[in-house]
Design a protein around this motif. Structure first.
Motif, short mmCIF file in Angstrom:
data_model
loop_
_atom_site.label_atom_id
_atom_site.label_comp_id
_atom_site.label_asym_id
_atom_site.label_seq_id
_atom_site.Cartn_x
_atom_site.Cartn_y
_atom_site.Cartn_z
N UNK A 46 -58.96 4.79 -79.72
CA UNK A 46 -57.43 4.97 -79.86
C UNK A 46 -56.87 5.33 -78.55
N UNK A 47 -57.62 6.02 -77.77
CA UNK A 47 -57.15 6.44 -76.35
C UNK A 47 -57.36 4.82 -75.65
N UNK A 48 -58.28 4.28 -75.62
CA UNK A 48 -58.36 2.92 -74.90
C UNK A 48 -57.45 1.95 -75.20
N UNK A 49 -56.91 1.75 -76.54
CA UNK A 49 -56.12 0.96 -77.05
C UNK A 49 -54.38 1.25 -76.45
N UNK A 50 -54.38 2.87 -76.57
CA UNK A 50 -52.80 3.27 -76.12
C UNK A 50 -52.87 2.90 -74.56
N UNK A 51 -53.88 3.21 -73.75
CA UNK A 51 -53.75 3.00 -72.21
C UNK A 51 -53.80 1.71 -71.91
N UNK A 52 -54.43 0.83 -72.44
CA UNK A 52 -54.51 -0.69 -72.20
C UNK A 52 -53.12 -1.15 -72.37
N UNK A 53 -52.61 -0.73 -73.35
CA UNK A 53 -51.35 -1.08 -73.63
C UNK A 53 -49.99 -0.85 -72.75
N UNK A 125 -54.52 -6.97 -59.46
CA UNK A 125 -54.44 -5.61 -60.15
C UNK A 125 -54.92 -5.74 -61.37
N UNK A 126 -55.96 -4.83 -61.64
CA UNK A 126 -56.92 -4.99 -62.68
C UNK A 126 -57.07 -3.66 -63.29
N UNK A 127 -57.24 -3.53 -64.59
CA UNK A 127 -57.77 -2.39 -65.26
C UNK A 127 -59.15 -2.83 -65.75
N UNK A 128 -59.94 -1.72 -66.13
CA UNK A 128 -61.24 -1.80 -66.76
C UNK A 128 -61.81 -0.53 -67.43
N UNK A 129 -62.48 -0.62 -68.67
CA UNK A 129 -63.16 0.27 -69.06
C UNK A 129 -64.52 0.09 -69.60
N UNK A 130 -65.43 1.06 -69.76
CA UNK A 130 -66.71 1.04 -70.34
C UNK A 130 -67.66 2.05 -69.92
N UNK A 131 -69.13 1.83 -70.41
CA UNK A 131 -69.92 2.92 -69.91
C UNK A 131 -70.46 2.85 -68.52
N UNK A 132 -70.63 4.09 -67.87
CA UNK A 132 -71.13 4.04 -66.60
C UNK A 132 -72.41 5.13 -66.49
N UNK A 133 -73.35 5.18 -65.84
CA UNK A 133 -74.56 5.64 -65.85
C UNK A 133 -74.70 6.68 -64.50
N UNK A 147 -68.06 7.04 -71.10
CA UNK A 147 -66.90 6.13 -70.83
C UNK A 147 -66.13 6.40 -69.82
N UNK A 148 -65.77 5.17 -68.77
CA UNK A 148 -64.85 5.44 -67.73
C UNK A 148 -63.66 4.56 -67.97
N UNK A 149 -62.44 4.79 -67.54
CA UNK A 149 -61.24 4.05 -67.63
C UNK A 149 -60.57 3.71 -66.33
N UNK A 150 -60.69 2.74 -65.65
CA UNK A 150 -59.97 2.74 -64.40
C UNK A 150 -58.86 1.52 -64.04
N UNK A 151 -57.92 1.94 -63.39
CA UNK A 151 -56.80 0.73 -63.11
C UNK A 151 -56.70 0.91 -61.40
N UNK A 152 -56.66 -0.41 -60.83
CA UNK A 152 -56.57 -0.49 -59.31
C UNK A 152 -55.77 -1.55 -58.98
N UNK A 153 -55.44 -1.45 -57.46
CA UNK A 153 -54.66 -2.40 -57.10
C UNK A 153 -55.32 -2.74 -55.66
N UNK A 154 -55.81 -4.22 -55.50
CA UNK A 154 -56.34 -4.13 -54.36
C UNK A 154 -55.54 -5.37 -53.56
N UNK A 155 -55.39 -5.14 -52.26
CA UNK A 155 -54.72 -6.05 -51.57
C UNK A 155 -53.28 -5.70 -51.18
#
Length: 507
Positions: A46-53, A125-133, A147-155
């Motif tokens: 639910x968190x990921x769906x809301x944040x991705x939107x 401009x991208x966002x991503x989520x998934x497990x990290x170790x 599980x981590x969720x990122x959003x970044x702007x490169x450039x």
């Protein structure tokens, strides 16, 4: 039938033979790894769906990279050793190259951007989520996989790119369920700190690190203790002595004044900071960047009670090159024993203009924000918004006549065709254990069809949540059994409509 040609005869024999106590393994997860059931997974989804939107509404595209990266591409936690497994989980491929599970989502982004820069829209401009170790010592609330969720702007080197990330972080946290005012994003700038170090006469990297460590303890220890740590040092309650940064009294007071410059109003904070670090080249550059961030945040409608300038934020300053920000939960929370506790940070980020350059040799501006999904779920629960509390299992069709299994399967199929999650009980127990099973499955309803119902062309439905709610006020067990609260009988043709009413009534 086993069709695996690689299975040896000995292995096949061992597979057929019953295991003895001598070879039976203990059932346990590795340290720092946890098993999560549907309730926790539902909250995270639910968190990921809301944040991705929210992120997509800001124009960020989704990106997914592999779990493994080459170890030299990660570029962090890696010691000078034959096996680079300090901080990461690494293995050597058949081509003798070391690769490791990703420890965050930013290092893979830097590799991806460097590899595909010519074909990417810039800024990217991208966002991503998934497990990290992370191959670190586990502890309470500290896992080796999360599980981590990122959003970044490169450039983009514009401060407005930082402001947009901050505004998006605020919107994402609120969309996930944090009430407005329950969290705040605190913002600082690495260049201000560099200007402060110049003004305070700090020259060596070791002394600079000591100053930053002292400032980082401000919230926990208070200004008086930090003054000691900025000077000769401090003895704590246990008698242990921590050596200080060695600043003279005037320089220490300048640092304290810098950390105290934060105020609710961003413009007022800029004015106070200007009095402390203004006049140095880096300090003035940092002030100009914060002023641009302030203007952009104001234009985006993000007030100071949601994003404020706070000079005491000193996170990751060996990594970040400009603006830094940290999201903090403001609510009073308690631990498992009911004792007051400070929940603290629920995410953070900043500007990192040197990461892509590891691959290209050319500085590429970048900024981003990251949060741990499990930690945010815990913060939401502390804020009174437990997303797992309303998790529901399927409707359970009870089996009261083993000869009518095909009919029970047809009932479940009809519910599923209508978009309602359903299952037929496939155990061998009687009705009471089946009802207990449905309760443990967090089922919204149980479908009961016995001989009387089959003969009459009806179904009996048990609204399990309503039954639990009414049970909390019961005073007479005999009356409770007679009234059968939450239970109803409807024509077989009205099954789907009646079940949907029960399911839709759940929170």
């Amino acid at each position: 039938m086993d069709t695996n040609p690689s299975l040896s005869a000995d292995a096949a024999t061992a597979k057929r033979e019953p295991m003895t106590d001598a070879v039976r393994p203990e059932a346990r997860p590795p340290r720092g790894f946890v098993d999560r059931r549907a309730r926790d997974l539902t909250a995270e989804r639910k968190i990921l769906a809301a944040v991705a939107e929210v992120y997509e509404r800001y124009g960020f595209e989704a990106l997914e990279t592999g779990a493994f990266e080459y170890a030299d591409a990660l570029g962090k936690f890696l010691p000078d050793a034959d096996r680079p497994n300090e901080g990461v989980f690494a293995l050597q491929d058949d081509d003798e190259q070391w690769m490791a599970l990703r420890y965050d989502l930013t290092a893979p982004l830097a590799r991806f951007a460097a590899q595909n820069w010519e074909t990417l829209p810039k800024p990217f401009r991208r966002y991503a989520f998934g497990p990290v170790w992370r191959n670190e010592k586990p502890g309470p609330g500290r896992y080796r996989e999360f599980v981590q969720c990122d959003a970044d702007t490169v450039g983009s080197a514009r401060p407005e790119a930082d402001a947009e990330i901050i505004a998006m972080a605020v919107a994402g946290l609120e969309a996930a369920g944090l009430p407005a005012g329950s969290a705040i994003v605190k913002i600082n700038n690495r260049k201000l700190l560099n200007g402060l170090m110049t003004a305070a006469g700090v020259t060596s990297e070791a002394q600079k690190l000591s100053v930053l460590r002292a400032v980082d303890k401000l919230d926990r220890l208070g200004p008086d203790a930090v003054r000691l740590l900025l000077g000769e040092g401090r003895k704590d309650e246990s008698g242990d002595f921590t050596k200080g940064a060695g600043l003279n009294a005037a320089a220490a007071e300048r640092v304290i004044a810098f950390t105290a410059a934060g105020a609710g109003d961003r413009s007022a904070t800029l004015g106070a900071l200007s009095n402390v670090v203004g006049g140095s080249a880096e300090g003035d550059e940092g002030l100009a960047e914060l002023a641009a961030i302030d203007a952009a945040l104001t234009g985006l409608g993000v007030s100071a009670d949601r994003a404020a300038f706070d000079p005491s934020v000193v996170r990751g300053l060996e990594y970040y090159t400009g603006a830094v920000f940290e999201a903090e939960l403001l609510l009073q929370t308690t631990d498992d024993k009911g004792q007051p506790m400070r929940f603290g940070s629920i995410g953070g980020g900043g500007r990192y203009d040197d990461l892509v350059a590891r691959f290209t040799g050319e500085r590429t501006p970048a900024t981003g924000f990251s949060f741990g999904v499990t930690r945010l779920a815990a913060a939401l629960k502390a804020a009174g918004r437990d997303l797992a509390a309303d998790a529901r299992g399927p409707v359970v069709v009870l089996v009261l006549d083993q000869e009518r299994m095909a009919d029970y399967m047809a009932v479940a199929g009809e519910l599923r065709a209508a978009g309602i999650a359903a299952e037929v009980y496939l155990g061998t127990s009687g009705m009471r254990p089946q009802m207990k099973y449905a309760d443990r499955r967090l089922s919204p309803a149980a479908v009961i069809i016995g001989g009387d119902e089959f003969a009459a062309g009806t179904v009996t439905l048990k609204d399990l949540d309503l039954g639990r709610e009414l049970a909390s006020a019961v005073t007479d067990n005999a009356a409770w059994r007679a009234e059968r609260p939450g239970q109803m009988t409807v024509p077989r043709t009205e099954l789907v409509v009646a079940v949907r009413k029960i399911v839709d009534a759940q929170p």
